[in-house]
Design a protein around this motif. Structure first.
Motif, PDB file in Angstrom:
ATOM      1  N   LYS A 154       0.823  -1.214   0.000  1.00 43.45           N
ATOM      2  CA  LYS A 154       0.000   0.000   0.000  1.00 43.45           C
ATOM      3  C   LYS A 154       0.856   1.262   0.000  1.00 43.45           C
ATOM      4  CE  LYS A 154      -4.055  -2.020   0.165  1.00 43.45           C
ATOM      5  NZ  LYS A 154      -5.034  -1.877  -0.946  1.00 43.45           N
ATOM      6  N   LYS A 155       1.925   1.257   0.743  1.00 38.82           N
ATOM      7  CA  LYS A 155       2.797   2.432   0.858  1.00 38.82           C
ATOM      8  C   LYS A 155       4.028   2.211  -0.021  1.00 38.82           C
ATOM      9  CE  LYS A 155       0.058   4.102   4.063  1.00 38.82           C
ATOM     10  NZ  LYS A 155      -0.778   5.305   3.839  1.00 38.82           N
ATOM     11  N   ARG A 156       3.876   2.477  -1.312  1.00 30.18           N
ATOM     12  CA  ARG A 156       4.972   2.238  -2.235  1.00 30.18           C
ATOM     13  C   ARG A 156       6.151   3.175  -1.993  1.00 30.18           C
ATOM     14  NH1 ARG A 156       4.469  -2.514  -4.205  1.00 30.18           N
ATOM     15  NH2 ARG A 156       5.866  -1.914  -5.914  1.00 30.18           N
ATOM     16  N   ILE A 174      13.975   2.607   2.073  1.00 31.91           N
ATOM     17  CA  ILE A 174      14.707   1.395   2.455  1.00 31.91           C
ATOM     18  C   ILE A 174      15.884   1.250   1.505  1.00 31.91           C
ATOM     19  CG2 ILE A 174      14.582  -1.094   2.770  1.00 31.91           C
ATOM     20  CD1 ILE A 174      11.590  -0.790   3.267  1.00 31.91           C
ATOM     21  N   LYS A 175      17.082   1.381   2.003  1.00 31.99           N
ATOM     22  CA  LYS A 175      18.277   1.345   1.178  1.00 31.99           C
ATOM     23  C   LYS A 175      19.217   0.238   1.640  1.00 31.99           C
ATOM     24  CE  LYS A 175      18.294   6.275   0.021  1.00 31.99           C
ATOM     25  NZ  LYS A 175      19.088   7.530   0.033  1.00 31.99           N
ATOM     26  N   VAL A 221      11.557  -8.417   3.316  1.00 29.43           N
ATOM     27  CA  VAL A 221      11.004  -9.763   3.144  1.00 29.43           C
ATOM     28  C   VAL A 221      12.061 -10.819   3.446  1.00 29.43           C
ATOM     29  CG1 VAL A 221       9.974 -11.363   1.497  1.00 29.43           C
ATOM     30  CG2 VAL A 221       9.303  -8.952   1.476  1.00 29.43           C
ATOM     31  N   MET A 222      13.277 -10.612   2.956  1.00 27.45           N
ATOM     32  CA  MET A 222      14.338 -11.567   3.221  1.00 27.45           C
ATOM     33  C   MET A 222      14.742 -11.547   4.692  1.00 27.45           C
ATOM     34  SD  MET A 222      14.373 -12.746   0.285  1.00 27.45           S
ATOM     35  CE  MET A 222      15.442 -14.059   0.821  1.00 27.45           C
ATOM     36  N   MET A 223      14.656 -10.385   5.317  1.00 25.03           N
ATOM     37  CA  MET A 223      14.920 -10.310   6.758  1.00 25.03           C
ATOM     38  C   MET A 223      13.942 -11.166   7.545  1.00 25.03           C
ATOM     39  SD  MET A 223      16.520  -8.951   9.420  1.00 25.03           S
ATOM     40  CE  MET A 223      17.296  -7.380   9.053  1.00 25.03           C
ATOM     41  N   THR A 241      20.480  -6.056  -0.597  1.00 23.63           N
ATOM     42  CA  THR A 241      20.080  -5.955  -1.997  1.00 23.63           C
ATOM     43  C   THR A 241      21.186  -6.503  -2.902  1.00 23.63           C
ATOM     44  OG1 THR A 241      20.926  -3.681  -1.998  1.00 23.63           O
ATOM     45  CG2 THR A 241      18.565  -3.990  -1.616  1.00 23.63           C
ATOM     46  N   PRO A 242      20.824  -7.022  -4.090  1.00 22.50           N
ATOM     47  CA  PRO A 242      21.840  -7.639  -4.960  1.00 22.50           C
ATOM     48  C   PRO A 242      22.925  -6.672  -5.421  1.00 22.50           C
ATOM     49  CG  PRO A 242      19.627  -8.308  -5.617  1.00 22.50           C
ATOM     50  CD  PRO A 242      19.460  -7.229  -4.600  1.00 22.50           C
TER      51      PRO A 242
END
Length: 351
Positions: A75-77, A83-84, A89-91, A283-284
């Motif tokens: 909802k809150k894009r 988030i950097k 989700v992985m956390m 992040t990748p």
């Protein structure tokens, strides 16, 4: 009729939730079975109690953490911009699924060793399915998070192809600039002043660094070879996601050896295997990912594998130890030691 974007969202969310919940249920059921074998076989009270606790844990964590975070991110894009460097989700998967699964994998053997000391009820080898399921679910979640950034229809070039194309353009531009510069120097020769020719120590220019030409890469514009040379970035996501964690998978496989899980070696193997999985949270394209790979995986694995080989023999492949040592040394050398004068081949002296 539902749109393709909605179908993609629903399928991805269902797959991620299955990867989030199923490993915990499987590991807890394995723990319940192992604990039941140490008790009265006819009484199933302890078995169903542990299974019900695992179901309750998954339900509570899903309703209180997983679903609210998913809804909030959907909802809150604009929160994604704040988030950097890491992925929520992985956390959640690492902390709420992988960590409990590893803990109860250790508890499966510990319960059997401490409760029944007269009879060795431990199997010859630990079953590979539960641990493989945990890591596979984590990798699948990582793949889904990467695929969200790409459409599932249409053709997309590989990142390596784009890099080669960009590098070729840069090389052509560099050669053109050098030819133009040589032409200008030949047309108007003049004596350079000492202030223009001398540069401070450690200053590198493109003209002083030799360019080594390697074999040319082939290019197929048509025919069957063009069809065989097609590469898509979405297919490579699956390939590299599994190859990236092959070292951790091999280390976890070593934990199934009887000389490991029947002794205290089980703890460091599982501990450092879990620590290596913490890299999946980032992040990748995180600039710190290479350093974290050395710090969290290769360097600890050097000591773990070397200790296992010295004490227990080659239950872990020597090739894995060579990989960890070479990756660690090459990272330290090329990123840090080449900065010093003694390891710099292109340093110019003002004298």
């Amino acid at each position: 009729m539902a749109s393709g974007r909605l179908i993609k969202l629903v399928v991805f969310e269902l797959l991620e939730f299955a990867a989030f919940s199923i490993p915990t249920l499987v590991i807890m059921e394995q723990f319940a079975t192992a604990y039941q074998r140490t008790r009265n076989a006819s009484e199933k009270t302890h078995y169903w109690l542990i299974v019900s606790c695992s179901i309750a844990y998954v339900a509570v964590v899903s309703l209180l953490i997983w679903v609210p975070v998913k809804v909030l991110l959907h909802k809150k894009r604009h929160l994604y911009k704040k988030i950097k460097g890491w992925r929520p989700v992985m956390m959640m998967c690492v902390v709420l699924t992988t960590l409990p699964s590893f803990i109860f994998s250790i508890a499966v053997t510990e319960v059997q060793k401490t409760i029944n000391t007269t009879v060795d009820v431990l199997p010859d080898t630990l079953p590979d399915l539960p641990v493989s399921l945990v890591i596979s679910s984590l990798i699948i979640t990582d793949i889904i998070e990467k695929l969200r950034l790409h459409p599932l229809r249409g053709y997309q070039k590989s990142n390596e192809d784009k890099h080669i194309h960009t590098s070729s353009l840069q090389q052509v531009r560099t050669v053109t600039e050098q030819v133009r510069q040589n032409g200008e120097n030949a047309a108007s020769p003049r004596a350079a002043s000492p202030s223009e020719t001398w540069q401070p120590p450690g200053t590198l220019t493109h003209s002083t660094v030799p360019m080594f030409a390697g074999p040319q890469e082939p290019f197929f514009g048509s025919g069957i070879l063009k069809t065989m040379s097609r590469r898509d970035v979405r297919a490579e996501i699956f390939l590299w996601s599994f190859l990236l964690w092959s070292d951790t998978i091999e280390m976890v496989r070593v934990a199934g050896h009887p000389n490991v899980y029947k002794t205290n070696w089980l703890y460091p193997v599982y501990l450092f295997s879990f620590i290596s999985l913490l890299r999946i949270i980032f992040t990748p394209q995180n600039p710190l990912l290479s350093f974290l790979g050395i710090l969290l995986q290769d360097l600890p694995f050097v000591f773990v594998r070397l200790s296992l080989i010295i004490v227990l023999g080659t239950i872990t492949p020597v090739l894995g130890l060579c990989k960890n040592v070479l990756v660690t040394l090459s990272y330290v050398y090329f990123n840090f030691l080449t900065r010093f004068r003694a390891f710099s081949n292109f340093e110019l002296s003002p004298f």
